[in-house]
Design an enzyme around this catalytic site. Structure first.
Site, PDB file in Angstrom:
ATOM      1  N   THR A   1       0.267  -4.462   9.501  1.00 54.04           N
ATOM      2  CA  THR A   1       0.148  -3.085   9.377  1.00 54.04           C
ATOM      3  C   THR A   1       0.362  -2.195  10.813  1.00 54.04           C
ATOM      4  OG1 THR A   1      -2.050  -1.445   9.150  1.00 54.04           O
ATOM      5  CG2 THR A   1      -2.403  -3.869   9.897  1.00 54.04           C
TER       6      THR A   1
ATOM      7  N   SER B   1     -10.776  -1.345  12.752  1.00 55.08           N
ATOM      8  CA  SER B   1     -11.660  -1.937  11.711  1.00 55.08           C
ATOM      9  C   SER B   1     -11.662  -3.499  11.439  1.00 55.08           C
ATOM     10  CB  SER B   1     -11.261  -1.233  10.221  1.00 55.08           C
ATOM     11  OG  SER B   1     -10.203  -1.858   9.818  1.00 55.08           O
TER      12      SER B   1
ATOM     13  N   TYR C   1     -10.749  -5.068   8.935  1.00 55.17           N
ATOM     14  CA  TYR C   1      -9.645  -5.197   8.124  1.00 55.17           C
ATOM     15  C   TYR C   1      -8.629  -5.492   9.153  1.00 55.17           C
ATOM     16  CZ  TYR C   1      -5.046  -3.864   6.474  1.00 55.17           C
ATOM     17  OH  TYR C   1      -3.764  -3.805   6.295  1.00 55.17           O
ATOM     18  N   HIS C   2      -8.333  -4.237  10.024  1.00 55.92           N
ATOM     19  CA  HIS C   2      -7.093  -4.254  10.912  1.00 55.92           C
ATOM     20  C   HIS C   2      -7.422  -5.476  11.764  1.00 55.92           C
ATOM     21  CE1 HIS C   2      -6.884   0.102   9.610  1.00 55.92           C
ATOM     22  NE2 HIS C   2      -5.416  -0.103   9.668  1.00 55.92           N
TER      23      HIS C   2
ATOM     24  N   LYS D   1      -5.500  -8.561  10.845  1.00 55.39           N
ATOM     25  CA  LYS D   1      -3.942  -8.390  11.097  1.00 55.39           C
ATOM     26  C   LYS D   1      -3.550  -8.776  12.382  1.00 55.39           C
ATOM     27  CE  LYS D   1      -2.958  -7.029   6.564  1.00 55.39           C
ATOM     28  NZ  LYS D   1      -2.222  -7.834   5.892  1.00 55.39           N
TER      29      LYS D   1
HETATM   30  P1  NAD Z   1      -3.862  -4.742  -3.075  1.00 53.99           P
HETATM   31  O1  NAD Z   1      -5.244  -5.084  -2.654  1.00 53.99           O
HETATM   32  O2  NAD Z   1      -3.420  -3.720  -4.188  1.00 53.99           O
HETATM   33  O3  NAD Z   1      -3.193  -6.354  -3.303  1.00 53.99           O
HETATM   34  C1  NAD Z   1      -3.369  -7.247  -2.740  1.00 53.99           C
HETATM   35  C2  NAD Z   1      -3.421  -8.217  -3.915  1.00 53.99           C
HETATM   36  O4  NAD Z   1      -3.690  -9.709  -3.236  1.00 53.99           O
HETATM   37  C3  NAD Z   1      -4.317  -8.296  -4.967  1.00 53.99           C
HETATM   38  O5  NAD Z   1      -3.835  -8.206  -6.254  1.00 53.99           O
HETATM   39  C4  NAD Z   1      -5.298  -9.119  -4.770  1.00 53.99           C
HETATM   40  O6  NAD Z   1      -6.053  -9.703  -6.012  1.00 53.99           O
HETATM   41  C5  NAD Z   1      -4.525 -10.432  -4.118  1.00 53.99           C
HETATM   42  N1  NAD Z   1      -5.243 -11.217  -3.149  1.00 53.99           N
HETATM   43  C6  NAD Z   1      -6.206 -10.929  -2.232  1.00 53.99           C
HETATM   44  N2  NAD Z   1      -6.726 -11.904  -1.645  1.00 53.99           N
HETATM   45  C7  NAD Z   1      -6.043 -13.011  -2.454  1.00 53.99           C
HETATM   46  C8  NAD Z   1      -6.291 -14.443  -2.432  1.00 53.99           C
HETATM   47  N3  NAD Z   1      -7.319 -15.218  -1.337  1.00 53.99           N
HETATM   48  N4  NAD Z   1      -5.786 -15.274  -2.960  1.00 53.99           N
HETATM   49  C9  NAD Z   1      -4.823 -14.846  -3.864  1.00 53.99           C
HETATM   50  N5  NAD Z   1      -4.607 -13.529  -4.044  1.00 53.99           N
HETATM   51  C10 NAD Z   1      -5.366 -12.577  -3.495  1.00 53.99           C
HETATM   52  O7  NAD Z   1      -3.370  -4.332  -1.616  1.00 53.99           O
HETATM   53  P2  NAD Z   1      -1.750  -3.544  -1.226  1.00 53.99           P
HETATM   54  O8  NAD Z   1      -2.039  -1.924  -1.013  1.00 53.99           O
HETATM   55  O9  NAD Z   1      -0.912  -4.128  -2.383  1.00 53.99           O
HETATM   56  O10 NAD Z   1      -1.459  -4.449  -0.020  1.00 53.99           O
HETATM   57  C11 NAD Z   1      -0.709  -5.423   0.111  1.00 53.99           C
HETATM   58  C12 NAD Z   1      -0.565  -5.967   1.393  1.00 53.99           C
HETATM   59  O11 NAD Z   1       0.126  -4.775   2.279  1.00 53.99           O
HETATM   60  C13 NAD Z   1      -1.921  -6.076   2.204  1.00 53.99           C
HETATM   61  O12 NAD Z   1      -1.906  -7.388   3.053  1.00 53.99           O
HETATM   62  C14 NAD Z   1      -2.132  -4.883   3.279  1.00 53.99           C
HETATM   63  O13 NAD Z   1      -2.733  -5.319   4.299  1.00 53.99           O
HETATM   64  C15 NAD Z   1      -0.463  -4.534   3.391  1.00 53.99           C
HETATM   65  N6  NAD Z   1      -0.422  -3.061   3.640  1.00 53.99           N
HETATM   66  C16 NAD Z   1      -0.971  -2.211   2.707  1.00 53.99           C
HETATM   67  C17 NAD Z   1      -0.780  -0.793   2.779  1.00 53.99           C
HETATM   68  C18 NAD Z   1      -1.144   0.344   1.891  1.00 53.99           C
HETATM   69  O14 NAD Z   1      -1.023   1.482   2.507  1.00 53.99           O
HETATM   70  N7  NAD Z   1      -1.386  -0.076   0.659  1.00 53.99           N
HETATM   71  C19 NAD Z   1      -0.263  -0.157   4.117  1.00 53.99           C
HETATM   72  C20 NAD Z   1       0.204  -1.172   4.985  1.00 53.99           C
HETATM   73  C21 NAD Z   1       0.008  -2.649   4.754  1.00 53.99           C
HETATM   74  N1  USQ Z   2      -8.633   9.964   5.774  1.00 51.49           N
HETATM   75  C1  USQ Z   2      -9.149  11.221   5.592  1.00 51.49           C
HETATM   76  N2  USQ Z   2      -9.592  11.782   4.244  1.00 51.49           N
HETATM   77  C2  USQ Z   2      -9.656  10.807   3.503  1.00 51.49           C
HETATM   78  C3  USQ Z   2      -9.286   9.520   3.710  1.00 51.49           C
HETATM   79  C4  USQ Z   2      -8.862   9.095   4.922  1.00 51.49           C
HETATM   80  O1  USQ Z   2      -9.117  12.246   6.362  1.00 51.49           O
HETATM   81  O2  USQ Z   2     -10.225  11.255   2.207  1.00 51.49           O
HETATM   82  C5  USQ Z   2      -8.310   9.629   7.217  1.00 51.49           C
HETATM   83  C6  USQ Z   2      -8.811   8.366   7.631  1.00 51.49           C
HETATM   84  O3  USQ Z   2      -9.947   8.846   8.628  1.00 51.49           O
HETATM   85  C7  USQ Z   2      -7.818   7.958   8.655  1.00 51.49           C
HETATM   86  C8  USQ Z   2      -6.613   8.425   7.930  1.00 51.49           C
HETATM   87  O4  USQ Z   2      -6.907   9.470   7.016  1.00 51.49           O
HETATM   88  O5  USQ Z   2      -7.691   8.592  10.090  1.00 51.49           O
HETATM   89  C9  USQ Z   2      -5.684   7.243   7.283  1.00 51.49           C
HETATM   90  O6  USQ Z   2      -6.741   6.534   6.486  1.00 51.49           O
HETATM   91  P1  USQ Z   2      -6.415   5.714   5.095  1.00 51.49           P
HETATM   92  O7  USQ Z   2      -7.562   5.287   4.088  1.00 51.49           O
HETATM   93  O8  USQ Z   2      -5.199   6.395   4.381  1.00 51.49           O
HETATM   94  O9  USQ Z   2      -5.562   4.578   5.881  1.00 51.49           O
HETATM   95  P2  USQ Z   2      -6.233   3.205   6.757  1.00 51.49           P
HETATM   96  O10 USQ Z   2      -7.377   2.922   6.215  1.00 51.49           O
HETATM   97  O11 USQ Z   2      -5.551   3.094   7.953  1.00 51.49           O
HETATM   98  O12 USQ Z   2      -5.602   2.029   5.800  1.00 51.49           O
HETATM   99  C10 USQ Z   2      -4.281   2.137   4.951  1.00 51.49           C
HETATM  100  C11 USQ Z   2      -4.402   0.856   4.143  1.00 51.49           C
HETATM  101  C12 USQ Z   2      -3.875  -0.324   5.035  1.00 51.49           C
HETATM  102  C13 USQ Z   2      -2.899  -0.242   5.819  1.00 51.49           C
HETATM  103  C14 USQ Z   2      -3.170   1.031   6.687  1.00 51.49           C
HETATM  104  C15 USQ Z   2      -1.756   1.184   7.675  1.00 51.49           C
HETATM  105  O13 USQ Z   2      -5.508   0.575   3.225  1.00 51.49           O
HETATM  106  O14 USQ Z   2      -3.865  -1.652   3.945  1.00 51.49           O
HETATM  107  O15 USQ Z   2      -2.864  -1.575   6.788  1.00 51.49           O
HETATM  108  O16 USQ Z   2      -3.158   2.113   5.756  1.00 51.49           O
HETATM  109  S1  USQ Z   2      -2.067   2.191   9.000  1.00 51.49           S
HETATM  110  O17 USQ Z   2      -3.146   3.187   8.816  1.00 51.49           O
HETATM  111  O18 USQ Z   2      -0.798   2.411   9.661  1.00 51.49           O
HETATM  112  O19 USQ Z   2      -2.823   1.221   9.846  1.00 51.49           O
END
Ligand code: NAD
Ligand code: USQ
Length: 391
Positions: free
Chosen positions: A145, A187, A189-190, A193
């Site tokens: 991320t 967070s 979560y972050h 990563k």
């Molecule tokens: P998602 O939650 O939709 O998909 C993750 C999948 O992994 C799910 O289907 C879940 O069931 C599976 N999973 C989780 N833990 C598992 C485990 N222990 N064993 C087997 N399966 C497991 O999330 P996403 O949005 O598709 O994100 C995928 C990846 O991309 C994540 O690692 C996330 O951090 C990264 N990412 C997502 C975004 C975003 O905006 N969605 C942005 C940046 C990075």
């Molecule tokens: N935000 C609002 N209003 C909302 C939702 C979010 O203002 O209704 C703001 C949040 O406070 C934050 C920003 O929008 O400042 C982004 O929030 P987000 O929920 O869109 O994104 P984030 O929590 O950072 O997480 C998402 C994905 C995560 C990925 C990350 C990439 O869920 O898996 O790693 O984006 S990044 O943001 O570049 O780190």
């Protein structure tokens, strides 16, 4: 190539699996369906009517003539199952999406913090340890991320993973080095990563595992060339206060006439990428693996940056939605600038889809079409980063 997709039922993993299958790769999906179970826990559903895995795979086979196998197990828990799959199927590449990915979910309670840390770190470590034990030369492509860097700027673009530093030795000589960019997670979560990065660095150094870590921005959009072919293939669309990401939430909120929930001033600047570019970037990463013994290859997988309040304005202009500045439930800077280097994926041939091209289509073809499935009660973000001040 043989590609094992961990987390292939998720928002990014499902369209990636279809895209890679369509391009002629052999694909096997592993997923424990934890994301669908979290929907049960949160009592919410994807805005789009996603189908069970067997329906999805049958539809794909009917349409493309291609088979994708699905294995349901937990990568963080079932190490020996994972090892057997590697040994028996011998993938060339493992694409690793299998982590708990929502920052608000990871901050809901101590249980959610512990689950996120344990799931994410064990999934990554199990994969790397299993590759070493298998003795196979497998390329790991991981979804990291942009949040590992924090979202600040020291007056320069955030580089792709490594920072050039000049250090002064005790003898007064200046030496230059490249170090991992200092982690600054916002967070739990972050934070997982940032710890994944250390696992990758260690296994790349000690065991010569080939790793590409894609530091992805916030993904927006829903459909790809393949998921749009049949409604049974539709991708998930999260809109709730925990899993919904900002731009997709604004699009859905506009469609259901819910004022756009800008957190605080909306001065937070973030990096974005369309889901169709996500799947192409992963294909590009697969086709250009690092050499054995090379350090982890880190690519910033994002195509544009925007301030949250500007996104709200753009969506309001297209749809006529109202904007609401709500109290920010997170602990984050109210205002930040963000400049990001992303030359590597562009030089590999990525031609980004811009917000300007895709936004309106997303509103009409997804948000408005499925607006009737939205539960308005699930829209507010209720996960607090800090305990409310005691009165
Ligand atoms: P998602 O939650 O939709 O998909 C993750 C999948 O992994 C799910 O289907 C879940 O069931 C599976 N999973 C989780 N833990 C598992 C485990 N222990 N064993 C087997 N399966 C497991 O999330 P996403 O949005 O598709 O994100 C995928 C990846 O991309 C994540 O690692 C996330 O951090 C990264 N990412 C997502 C975004 C975003 O905006 N969605 C942005 C940046 C990075
Ligand atoms: N935000 C609002 N209003 C909302 C939702 C979010 O203002 O209704 C703001 C949040 O406070 C934050 C920003 O929008 O400042 C982004 O929030 P987000 O929920 O869109 O994104 P984030 O929590 O950072 O997480 C998402 C994905 C995560 C990925 C990350 C990439 O869920 O898996 O790693 O984006 S990044 O943001 O570049 O780190």
């Amino acid at each position: 190539m043989r590609v094992l997709v961990l987390g292939g039922d998720g928002f990014c993993g499902w369209p990636t699996s279809l895209h890679l299958s369509d391009k002629g790769h052999e694909v096997v999906i592993v997923d424990n369906l934890s994301r669908r179970n979290i929907d049960n826990e949160l009592e919410v559903n994807s805005l789009t009517p996603i189908q069970p895995m067997s329906t999805r795979l049958k539809a794909w086979q009917e349409l493309s003539g291609k088979e994708i196998e699905f294995l349901r197990f937990d990568v963080a828990e079932h190490y020996h199952r994972l090892l057997s799959v590697l040994r028996e199927w011998r993938p060339d590449v493992v694409v690793h999406f299998a982590e708990q990915r929502a920052a608000p979910y990871s901050m809901k309670s101590s249980w959610h913090k512990r689950y996120t840390v344990s799931n994410n770190l064990n999934a990554t470590n199990n994969l790397l340890a299993a590759i070493v034990e298998s003795g196979l030369d497998i390329h790991v492509v991981h979804l990291g991320t942009m949040g590992v860097y924090g979202y600040g700027t020291a007056g320069m673009k955030i580089p792709e993973g490594y920072l050039k530093v000049k250090l002064e030795t005790d003898e007064g000589k200046t030496i230059e080095q490249e170090i991992l960019y200092p982690p600054n997670p916002g967070s739990i979560y972050h934070m997982t990563k940032t710890q994944d990065q250390l696992l990758f660095a260690y296994y790349a150094k000690n065991d010569k595992i080939r790793v590409t870590d894609l530091h992805q921005g916030i993904v927006w959009g829903t459909q790809t060339e393949q998921t749009v072919l049949d409604e049974r293939l539709i991708n998930r669309f999260d809109y709730d206060g925990d899993y919904g990401t900002v731009l997709n939430r604004f699009l859905m909120q506009a469609a259901v006439h819910y004022p756009l929930t800008v957190h605080g001033t909306g001065g937070q600047t973030r990096a974005f990428i369309n889901i169709q570019d996500t799947v192409r970037c992963i294909e590009l990463a697969i086709s250009t693996p690092p050499e054995r013994g090379e350090r982890v290859r880190i690519l910033n997988q994002m195509t544009e940056t925007h301030r949250v309040r500007d996104l709200a304005k753009i969506v309001a202009e297209i749809t006529g939605a109202e904007i609401d500045h709500v109290d920010n439930p997170r602990n984050e800077d109210a205002e930040n600038e963000l400049y990001v280097e992303n030359r590597q994926l562009l030089s590999l041939g990525l031609e980004p889809i811009t917000l300007a091209e895709g936004l309106l289509k997303e509103v009409t073809e997804i948000a408005e079409k499925y607006a009737h499935r939205c539960d308005l009660d699930k829209v507010p973000a209720r996960s607090l980063w800090r305990r409310p001040a005691e009165s």
